[in-house]
Scaffold this motif. Structure first.
Motif, PDB file in Angstrom:
ATOM      1  N   ALA A   1      33.835  31.110  76.162  1.00 51.86           N
ATOM      2  CA  ALA A   1      34.227  31.556  77.496  1.00 51.86           C
ATOM      3  C   ALA A   1      33.694  32.948  77.796  1.00 51.86           C
ATOM      4  O   ALA A   1      33.137  33.202  78.877  1.00 51.86           O
ATOM      5  CB  ALA A   1      35.753  31.534  77.620  1.00 51.86           C
TER       6      ALA A   1
ATOM      7  N   ALA B   1      29.935  32.807  78.237  1.00 51.37           N
ATOM      8  CA  ALA B   1      29.534  32.254  79.526  1.00 51.37           C
ATOM      9  C   ALA B   1      29.749  33.263  80.650  1.00 51.37           C
ATOM     10  O   ALA B   1      28.953  33.347  81.586  1.00 51.37           O
ATOM     11  CB  ALA B   1      30.318  30.976  79.806  1.00 51.37           C
ATOM     12  N   LEU B   2      30.818  34.046  80.565  1.00 52.43           N
ATOM     13  CA  LEU B   2      31.101  35.046  81.596  1.00 52.43           C
ATOM     14  C   LEU B   2      30.051  36.152  81.597  1.00 52.43           C
ATOM     15  O   LEU B   2      29.556  36.563  82.650  1.00 52.43           O
ATOM     16  CB  LEU B   2      32.481  35.655  81.364  1.00 52.43           C
ATOM     17  CG  LEU B   2      32.899  36.734  82.371  1.00 52.43           C
ATOM     18  CD1 LEU B   2      33.186  36.119  83.735  1.00 52.43           C
ATOM     19  CD2 LEU B   2      34.105  37.513  81.868  1.00 52.43           C
TER      20      LEU B   2
ATOM     21  N   HIS C   1      29.045  27.529  76.567  1.00 54.94           N
ATOM     22  CA  HIS C   1      28.322  28.686  77.102  1.00 54.94           C
ATOM     23  C   HIS C   1      26.990  28.233  77.695  1.00 54.94           C
ATOM     24  O   HIS C   1      26.662  28.548  78.850  1.00 54.94           O
ATOM     25  CB  HIS C   1      28.137  29.685  75.960  1.00 54.94           C
ATOM     26  CG  HIS C   1      27.250  30.860  76.278  1.00 54.94           C
ATOM     27  ND1 HIS C   1      27.208  31.981  75.490  1.00 54.94           N
ATOM     28  CD2 HIS C   1      26.340  31.084  77.260  1.00 54.94           C
ATOM     29  CE1 HIS C   1      26.348  32.853  75.986  1.00 54.94           C
ATOM     30  NE2 HIS C   1      25.799  32.315  77.050  1.00 54.94           N
TER      31      HIS C   1
ATOM     32  N   LEU D   1      27.334  26.098  80.933  1.00 54.51           N
ATOM     33  CA  LEU D   1      27.757  26.856  82.103  1.00 54.51           C
ATOM     34  C   LEU D   1      26.645  27.774  82.600  1.00 54.51           C
ATOM     35  O   LEU D   1      26.412  27.896  83.806  1.00 54.51           O
ATOM     36  CB  LEU D   1      29.018  27.658  81.782  1.00 54.51           C
ATOM     37  CG  LEU D   1      30.296  26.833  81.647  1.00 54.51           C
ATOM     38  CD1 LEU D   1      31.415  27.660  81.029  1.00 54.51           C
ATOM     39  CD2 LEU D   1      30.733  26.286  83.008  1.00 54.51           C
TER      40      LEU D   1
ATOM     41  N   ALA E   1      31.177  22.732  86.494  1.00 54.25           N
ATOM     42  CA  ALA E   1      32.260  23.011  85.548  1.00 54.25           C
ATOM     43  C   ALA E   1      32.939  21.729  85.075  1.00 54.25           C
ATOM     44  O   ALA E   1      33.341  21.618  83.919  1.00 54.25           O
ATOM     45  CB  ALA E   1      33.273  23.959  86.188  1.00 54.25           C
TER      46      ALA E   1
ATOM     47  N   LEU F   1      34.663  23.324  79.725  1.00 53.72           N
ATOM     48  CA  LEU F   1      35.482  24.442  80.186  1.00 53.72           C
ATOM     49  C   LEU F   1      36.962  24.084  80.254  1.00 53.72           C
ATOM     50  O   LEU F   1      37.815  24.797  79.717  1.00 53.72           O
ATOM     51  CB  LEU F   1      34.989  24.916  81.555  1.00 53.72           C
ATOM     52  CG  LEU F   1      35.763  26.078  82.185  1.00 53.72           C
ATOM     53  CD1 LEU F   1      35.673  27.329  81.323  1.00 53.72           C
ATOM     54  CD2 LEU F   1      35.241  26.354  83.603  1.00 53.72           C
TER      55      LEU F   1
ATOM     56  N   LEU G   1      35.015  31.091  85.940  1.00 56.42           N
ATOM     57  CA  LEU G   1      33.955  30.184  85.529  1.00 56.42           C
ATOM     58  C   LEU G   1      33.970  28.883  86.323  1.00 56.42           C
ATOM     59  O   LEU G   1      32.913  28.292  86.583  1.00 56.42           O
ATOM     60  CB  LEU G   1      34.059  29.909  84.023  1.00 56.42           C
ATOM     61  CG  LEU G   1      33.751  31.133  83.136  1.00 56.42           C
ATOM     62  CD1 LEU G   1      34.092  30.836  81.672  1.00 56.42           C
ATOM     63  CD2 LEU G   1      32.295  31.554  83.271  1.00 56.42           C
TER      64      LEU G   1
ATOM     65  N   ARG H   1      32.254  29.848  89.564  1.00 57.12           N
ATOM     66  CA  ARG H   1      30.811  29.957  89.356  1.00 57.12           C
ATOM     67  C   ARG H   1      30.163  28.585  89.218  1.00 57.12           C
ATOM     68  O   ARG H   1      29.062  28.360  89.723  1.00 57.12           O
ATOM     69  CB  ARG H   1      30.518  30.782  88.125  1.00 57.12           C
ATOM     70  CG  ARG H   1      30.730  32.276  88.302  1.00 57.12           C
ATOM     71  CD  ARG H   1      30.197  33.030  87.100  1.00 57.12           C
ATOM     72  NE  ARG H   1      30.298  34.452  87.249  1.00 57.12           N
ATOM     73  CZ  ARG H   1      29.840  35.321  86.356  1.00 57.12           C
ATOM     74  NH1 ARG H   1      29.280  34.885  85.242  1.00 57.12           N
ATOM     75  NH2 ARG H   1      29.966  36.610  86.553  1.00 57.12           N
TER      76      ARG H   1
END
Length: 304
Positions: free
Chosen positions: A190, A193-194, A252, A255, A261, A266, A294, A297
């Motif tokens: 997470a 990915a952010l 990761h 995304l 998503a 996720l 996420l 996004r």
């Protein structure tokens, strides 16, 4: 032992291919282009010639099997009931997904007595239909029966994995293993990915945030009665320090590549921690935040 593998992605493809190479009886359950490639060419591991393998579109067409290895990616669209339709009486399902919820979801379909929770460790890459790459490092599968009870098939499967080059780690307290893996893979996936950063940056530049996310998972596990060690966060950070600096998780990568998503892990990974925390009153605000950001996004444009 005849083994059915549902899914021929990174984990299922590598495990299944290696089991076939070492003389074990394996049948793949696959769909679409992957099914066609498996039937026409076989499974390709790294740059080796393809390994011929049997493949069918549904478990009900696989014939009698002694074990099912569930190796599909867990997403909001995963239909476990449909995938496990046709499961023979008494046949266990070994779980590989990185989700603290999936073992219960499988047990809701087949019963706890036939659900073997488990976690895979190893950096594999699914490079195309029927093709997987692995370039060194440890490979293990930690698993066990739901309640730690004895089942001779557990050891038999472990012997098959060992012969195939996969370290089999059998635990009576398998949910400790499930949550310990989640502490690493959910937090790094997470946060990675952010930020778009690989593990080397997560464990240095973003170390405090990474530790805080691991702490939320630690507290949630304890509240659910899973006896993780008091040093679990420090131990997981130390493990992260030993892994390749450029490592990234499949969630990761999906995304960041712009996959919707709902088609990624996720919800199964981050969303599961949020729901499990809510169920026992544990504050998971960082996971709640990352899930929301996420998801938004994933509804917009690719991250990179």
């Amino acid at each position: 032992m005849r083994i059915a593998i549902i899914g021929a992605g990174a984990v299922g493809g590598w495990f299944g291919g290696r089991l076939v190479e070492t003389g074990h009886d394996v049948v793949f359950i696959a769909r679409g282009e992957t099914l066609t490639v498996l039937r026409d060419r076989g499974i390709t591991l790294n740059d080796a010639p393809p390994v011929p393998v049997p493949a069918v579109p549904a478990l009900s067409e696989a014939g009698e099997v002694d074990l099912v290895l569930l190796a599909v990616k867990a997403t909001t669209e995963t239909d476990l009931t449909g995938m496990l339709a046709g499961l023979g009486e008494g046949v266990p399902v070994a779980v590989t997904q990185n989700s603290v919820e999936v073992p219960q979801l499988v047990a809701d379909v087949v019963g706890t007595e036939r659900t073997w929770p488990g976690v895979v460790r190893g950096y594999f890459h699914h490079t195309g239909p029927g093709a997987v790459e692995f370039h060194g490092g440890p490979i293990s599968y930690t698993y066990g029966t739901w309640d730690g009870s004895d089942d001779p098939r557990v050891d038999e499967f472990g012997a098959a994995l060992t012969a195939a080059g996969v370290e089999a780690v059998i635990r009576d307290d398998i949910f400790v293993g499930v949550w310990a893996k989640a502490m690493f893979v959910v937090s790094t996936g997470a946060l990675g990915a952010l930020t778009g950063a690989p593990l080397g940056q997560l464990r240095t530049r973003y170390r405090d945030s990474l530790a805080a996310m691991m702490t939320e998972i630690h507290h949630t596990a304890l509240a659910h009665g899973v006896p993780l060690e008091p040093t679990a966060v420090a131990d997981t950070l130390a493990f992260a320090d030993r892994m390749p600096a450029m490592a990234t998780s499949s969630m990761h990568r999906d995304l960041v590549s712009g996959a919707p998503a709902g088609e990624t892990e996720l919800d199964a990974q981050v969303g599961a921690v949020c729901r499990m925390g809510d169920a026992v009153g544990v504050d998971t605000r960082l996971h709640d935040l990352l899930l929301t950001v996420l998801e938004q996004r994933g509804e917009q444009t690719p991250l990179g």
